[in-house]
Write a protein that holds these residues in place. Structure first.
Motif, PDB file in Angstrom:
ATOM      1  N   PHE A 149       0.873  -1.175   0.000  1.00  0.00           N
ATOM      2  CA  PHE A 149       0.000   0.000   0.000  1.00  0.00           C
ATOM      3  C   PHE A 149       0.911   1.227   0.000  1.00  0.00           C
ATOM      4  O   PHE A 149       1.670   1.432   0.944  1.00  0.00           O
ATOM      5  CB  PHE A 149      -0.872   0.032   1.256  1.00  0.00           C
ATOM      6  N   ILE A 150       0.819   2.051  -1.037  1.00  0.00           N
ATOM      7  CA  ILE A 150       1.702   3.205  -1.125  1.00  0.00           C
ATOM      8  C   ILE A 150       0.970   4.371  -1.766  1.00  0.00           C
ATOM      9  O   ILE A 150       0.164   4.188  -2.676  1.00  0.00           O
ATOM     10  CB  ILE A 150       3.000   2.860  -1.898  1.00  0.00           C
ATOM     11  N   GLU A 151       1.251   5.548  -1.275  1.00  0.00           N
ATOM     12  CA  GLU A 151       0.539   6.740  -1.741  1.00  0.00           C
ATOM     13  C   GLU A 151       1.073   7.267  -3.071  1.00  0.00           C
ATOM     14  O   GLU A 151       2.257   7.150  -3.362  1.00  0.00           O
ATOM     15  CB  GLU A 151       0.650   7.832  -0.678  1.00  0.00           C
ATOM     16  N   VAL A 152       0.162   7.813  -3.861  1.00  0.00           N
ATOM     17  CA  VAL A 152       0.510   8.648  -5.012  1.00  0.00           C
ATOM     18  C   VAL A 152      -0.491   9.803  -4.977  1.00  0.00           C
ATOM     19  O   VAL A 152      -1.654   9.634  -5.313  1.00  0.00           O
ATOM     20  CB  VAL A 152       0.425   7.898  -6.357  1.00  0.00           C
ATOM     21  N   SER A 153      -0.033  10.963  -4.559  1.00  0.00           N
ATOM     22  CA  SER A 153      -0.960  12.055  -4.262  1.00  0.00           C
ATOM     23  C   SER A 153      -1.216  12.981  -5.443  1.00  0.00           C
ATOM     24  O   SER A 153      -2.302  13.544  -5.568  1.00  0.00           O
ATOM     25  CB  SER A 153      -0.417  12.890  -3.085  1.00  0.00           C
ATOM     26  N   PHE A 154      -0.205  13.165  -6.293  1.00  0.00           N
ATOM     27  CA  PHE A 154      -0.294  14.165  -7.355  1.00  0.00           C
ATOM     28  C   PHE A 154       0.105  13.576  -8.704  1.00  0.00           C
ATOM     29  O   PHE A 154       0.920  12.643  -8.755  1.00  0.00           O
ATOM     30  CB  PHE A 154       0.653  15.341  -7.068  1.00  0.00           C
ATOM     31  N   PRO A 155      -0.416  14.137  -9.806  1.00  0.00           N
ATOM     32  CA  PRO A 155       0.097  13.768 -11.133  1.00  0.00           C
ATOM     33  C   PRO A 155       1.498  14.335 -11.342  1.00  0.00           C
ATOM     34  O   PRO A 155       1.991  15.136 -10.534  1.00  0.00           O
ATOM     35  CB  PRO A 155      -0.917  14.396 -12.092  1.00  0.00           C
ATOM     36  N   ASN A 156       2.129  13.921 -12.424  1.00  0.00           N
ATOM     37  CA  ASN A 156       3.527  14.285 -12.679  1.00  0.00           C
ATOM     38  C   ASN A 156       3.754  15.782 -12.847  1.00  0.00           C
ATOM     39  O   ASN A 156       4.889  16.258 -12.692  1.00  0.00           O
ATOM     40  CB  ASN A 156       4.035  13.563 -13.930  1.00  0.00           C
ATOM     41  N   GLU A 157       2.707  16.528 -13.156  1.00  0.00           N
ATOM     42  CA  GLU A 157       2.854  17.965 -13.370  1.00  0.00           C
ATOM     43  C   GLU A 157       3.176  18.729 -12.081  1.00  0.00           C
ATOM     44  O   GLU A 157       3.611  19.886 -12.134  1.00  0.00           O
ATOM     45  CB  GLU A 157       1.570  18.540 -14.002  1.00  0.00           C
ATOM     46  N   GLN A 158       2.971  18.097 -10.923  1.00  0.00           N
ATOM     47  CA  GLN A 158       3.239  18.770  -9.656  1.00  0.00           C
ATOM     48  C   GLN A 158       4.749  18.955  -9.482  1.00  0.00           C
ATOM     49  O   GLN A 158       5.504  17.979  -9.475  1.00  0.00           O
ATOM     50  CB  GLN A 158       2.686  17.935  -8.493  1.00  0.00           C
ATOM     51  N   PRO A 159       5.232  20.189  -9.340  1.00  0.00           N
ATOM     52  CA  PRO A 159       6.677  20.415  -9.176  1.00  0.00           C
ATOM     53  C   PRO A 159       7.186  19.803  -7.873  1.00  0.00           C
ATOM     54  O   PRO A 159       6.465  19.741  -6.883  1.00  0.00           O
ATOM     55  CB  PRO A 159       6.798  21.946  -9.141  1.00  0.00           C
ATOM     56  N   ASP A 160       8.448  19.382  -7.882  1.00  0.00           N
ATOM     57  CA  ASP A 160       9.034  18.761  -6.697  1.00  0.00           C
ATOM     58  C   ASP A 160       8.950  19.657  -5.470  1.00  0.00           C
ATOM     59  O   ASP A 160       8.715  19.170  -4.357  1.00  0.00           O
ATOM     60  CB  ASP A 160      10.500  18.401  -6.963  1.00  0.00           C
ATOM     61  N   GLN A 161       9.109  20.969  -5.673  1.00  0.00           N
ATOM     62  CA  GLN A 161       9.102  21.866  -4.507  1.00  0.00           C
ATOM     63  C   GLN A 161       7.710  22.027  -3.900  1.00  0.00           C
ATOM     64  O   GLN A 161       7.566  22.573  -2.802  1.00  0.00           O
ATOM     65  CB  GLN A 161       9.692  23.241  -4.862  1.00  0.00           C
ATOM     66  N   PHE A 162       6.680  21.520  -4.585  1.00  0.00           N
ATOM     67  CA  PHE A 162       5.318  21.579  -4.055  1.00  0.00           C
ATOM     68  C   PHE A 162       4.721  20.187  -3.833  1.00  0.00           C
ATOM     69  O   PHE A 162       3.500  20.019  -3.833  1.00  0.00           O
ATOM     70  CB  PHE A 162       4.415  22.392  -4.979  1.00  0.00           C
ATOM     71  N   LEU A 163       5.573  19.197  -3.609  1.00  0.00           N
ATOM     72  CA  LEU A 163       5.085  17.849  -3.313  1.00  0.00           C
ATOM     73  C   LEU A 163       4.665  17.708  -1.855  1.00  0.00           C
ATOM     74  O   LEU A 163       3.819  16.868  -1.521  1.00  0.00           O
ATOM     75  CB  LEU A 163       6.169  16.803  -3.624  1.00  0.00           C
ATOM     76  N   PHE A 164       5.275  18.493  -0.961  1.00  0.00           N
ATOM     77  CA  PHE A 164       4.936  18.474   0.463  1.00  0.00           C
ATOM     78  C   PHE A 164       4.985  17.057   1.042  1.00  0.00           C
ATOM     79  O   PHE A 164       4.117  16.637   1.812  1.00  0.00           O
ATOM     80  CB  PHE A 164       3.560  19.103   0.703  1.00  0.00           C
ATOM     81  N   GLY A 165       6.040  16.323   0.658  1.00  0.00           N
ATOM     82  CA  GLY A 165       6.232  14.992   1.215  1.00  0.00           C
ATOM     83  C   GLY A 165       5.340  13.925   0.633  1.00  0.00           C
ATOM     84  O   GLY A 165       4.920  13.003   1.346  1.00  0.00           O
ATOM     85  N   HIS A 166       5.057  14.016  -0.670  1.00  0.00           N
ATOM     86  CA  HIS A 166       4.200  13.035  -1.337  1.00  0.00           C
ATOM     87  C   HIS A 166       4.867  12.532  -2.620  1.00  0.00           C
ATOM     88  O   HIS A 166       5.922  13.020  -3.029  1.00  0.00           O
ATOM     89  CB  HIS A 166       2.846  13.658  -1.658  1.00  0.00           C
ATOM     90  N   LEU A 167       4.200  11.561  -3.275  1.00  0.00           N
ATOM     91  CA  LEU A 167       4.717  10.946  -4.491  1.00  0.00           C
ATOM     92  C   LEU A 167       3.861  11.291  -5.702  1.00  0.00           C
ATOM     93  O   LEU A 167       2.676  11.604  -5.579  1.00  0.00           O
ATOM     94  CB  LEU A 167       4.751   9.417  -4.343  1.00  0.00           C
ATOM     95  N   THR A 168       4.492  11.223  -6.868  1.00  0.00           N
ATOM     96  CA  THR A 168       3.841  11.290  -8.171  1.00  0.00           C
ATOM     97  C   THR A 168       4.079   9.951  -8.871  1.00  0.00           C
ATOM     98  O   THR A 168       4.901   9.141  -8.420  1.00  0.00           O
ATOM     99  CB  THR A 168       4.449  12.406  -9.028  1.00  0.00           C
ATOM    100  N   PRO A 169       3.401   9.680  -9.993  1.00  0.00           N
ATOM    101  CA  PRO A 169       3.707   8.444 -10.745  1.00  0.00           C
ATOM    102  C   PRO A 169       5.184   8.320 -11.096  1.00  0.00           C
ATOM    103  O   PRO A 169       5.760   7.234 -10.982  1.00  0.00           O
ATOM    104  CB  PRO A 169       2.828   8.584 -11.989  1.00  0.00           C
ATOM    105  N   ASN A 170       5.812   9.412 -11.537  1.00  0.00           N
ATOM    106  CA  ASN A 170       7.248   9.369 -11.853  1.00  0.00           C
ATOM    107  C   ASN A 170       8.055   8.876 -10.661  1.00  0.00           C
ATOM    108  O   ASN A 170       8.898   7.978 -10.788  1.00  0.00           O
ATOM    109  CB  ASN A 170       7.751  10.764 -12.241  1.00  0.00           C
ATOM    110  N   HIS A 171       7.820   9.478  -9.513  1.00  0.00           N
ATOM    111  CA  HIS A 171       8.607   9.132  -8.330  1.00  0.00           C
ATOM    112  C   HIS A 171       8.278   7.726  -7.832  1.00  0.00           C
ATOM    113  O   HIS A 171       9.174   7.004  -7.352  1.00  0.00           O
ATOM    114  CB  HIS A 171       8.394  10.165  -7.233  1.00  0.00           C
ATOM    115  N   LEU A 172       7.006   7.319  -7.912  1.00  0.00           N
ATOM    116  CA  LEU A 172       6.659   5.957  -7.501  1.00  0.00           C
ATOM    117  C   LEU A 172       7.412   4.938  -8.344  1.00  0.00           C
ATOM    118  O   LEU A 172       8.004   3.990  -7.811  1.00  0.00           O
ATOM    119  CB  LEU A 172       5.153   5.715  -7.631  1.00  0.00           C
ATOM    120  N   MET A 173       7.395   5.120  -9.657  1.00  0.00           N
ATOM    121  CA  MET A 173       8.041   4.141 -10.529  1.00  0.00           C
ATOM    122  C   MET A 173       9.552   4.115 -10.307  1.00  0.00           C
ATOM    123  O   MET A 173      10.172   3.047 -10.340  1.00  0.00           O
ATOM    124  CB  MET A 173       7.702   4.435 -11.991  1.00  0.00           C
TER     125      MET A 173
END
Length: 318
Positions: A234-258
């Motif tokens: 079970f792992i979070e993916v909070s935002f789509p890839n368009e979310q800039p790294d500086q605004f991830l606020f400690g979350h993952l995108t599909p890019n980062h999950l993969m």
């Protein structure tokens, strides 16, 4: 017996044997809440129990009552909301003390029965000091500030130490995660006999968090992936890839999950994640972002993962 009949008998025996050896599920999961963000009736909370038992634990507790009601609507449970809350849930595991992961626990505590709340020391201290403190809310625990009502036993988990889970046959091992470094979240590795499930609270990628916490977690569970003992993550993916790294606020995108799951495969061996179950949690509204996120994960799934999107109140098996 003719040659054809012998061949048919052999095929029948082979197929019967294969069916009998089909892997039985080790865990049942009932999502009580699946989202991050603003939907207070559907926030992170997952009931998990060994198959064919009613010995559930609640992994995070953002939404509890509304999720149980949804599960009853879906005929997952055939008893009252109160009975599920008081008798089926044997304990709570809180990954971190953000409100979207604890508000259901707090609000439902007056109606709940005595049980254990598990968390790491930092998380437990935040709940004792800021929530169950006789000011924000009555202290339903057995320690902390104010007057402890002793309904809940607050049990601090030592990182990396296997701990029996009260009133179940399962054990848990906690691992630290980075959720806007230096703030910490937690991953829980749950064991039932020889099978495991890994649940991650909110986490940013190591590359953004300037951390090695995910790499350490992947190193610890890689042997379980190799041996096919780990039934899912079970792992979070909070935002789509368009979310800039500086605004991830400690979350993952599909890019980062993969990228992180490629680290898992590197550690566990090529092809080790083929058909492996990844349960995606903490998707943040709006709906258009969730739709985009799912499409991106589908297109980027070069590991052969079986990606599962849980639905509130609908049972899963692993």
């Amino acid at each position: 017996m003719t040659i054809i009949n012998r061949l048919l008998l052999c095929l029948l025996l082979i197929s019967t044997n294969a069916f009998s050896q089909k892997e039985k599920p080790s865990f049942q999961i009932v999502p009580l809440g699946i989202k991050g963000g603003i939907d207070e009736k559907n926030l992170s909370a997952y009931l998990l129990a060994p198959s064919n038992t009613k010995d559930f634990i609640c992994l995070d507790a953002g939404t509890v009552n509304a999720g149980i009601e949804k599960a009853i609507e879906n005929k997952v449970f055939k008893v009252s909301t109160s009975e599920v809350l008081r008798k089926y849930i044997k304990g709570y595991f809180i990954s971190h003390a953000h409100l979207d992961h604890v508000s259901g626990l707090i609000i439902n505590s007056p109606a709940d029965s005595s049980k254990t709340v598990y968390a790491t020391q930092k998380c437990m201290e935040m709940m004792e000091n800021h929530y169950f403190n006789d000011q924000t809310w009555a202290n339903f625990g057995d320690k902390g500030v104010g007057f402890p009502l002793k309904k809940y036993h607050f049990q601090t988990l030592n990182l990396g130490e296997e701990t029996p889970i009260s009133n179940t046959k399962m054990t848990v091992k906690a691992f630290p995660l980075s959720h806007v470094n230096p703030f910490e979240s937690t991953a829980f590795l749950i064991k039932n006999e020889d099978s495991y499930v890994l649940y991650l609270g909110d986490t940013g990628p190591d590359s953004v968090e300037k951390s090695d916490k995910l790499k350490a977690l992947w190193t610890a569970v890689a042997p379980l992936v190799q041996n096919k003992q780990l039934k899912g993550i079970f792992i979070e993916v909070s935002f789509p890839n368009e979310q800039p790294d500086q605004f991830l606020f400690g979350h993952l995108t599909p890019n980062h999950l993969m990228k992180e799951l490629h680290v898992v495969e590197d550690l566990a061996g090529k092809g080790s994640l083929n058909n492996f179950k990844i349960i995606v949690t903490h998707l943040k509204p709006p709906t258009k972002n969730i739709t985009k996120l799912k499409e991106q994960l589908k297109n980027q799934n070069d590991l052969g993962l079986k990606i599962i999107y849980p639905e509130q109140g609908k049972k899963l098996e692993l």
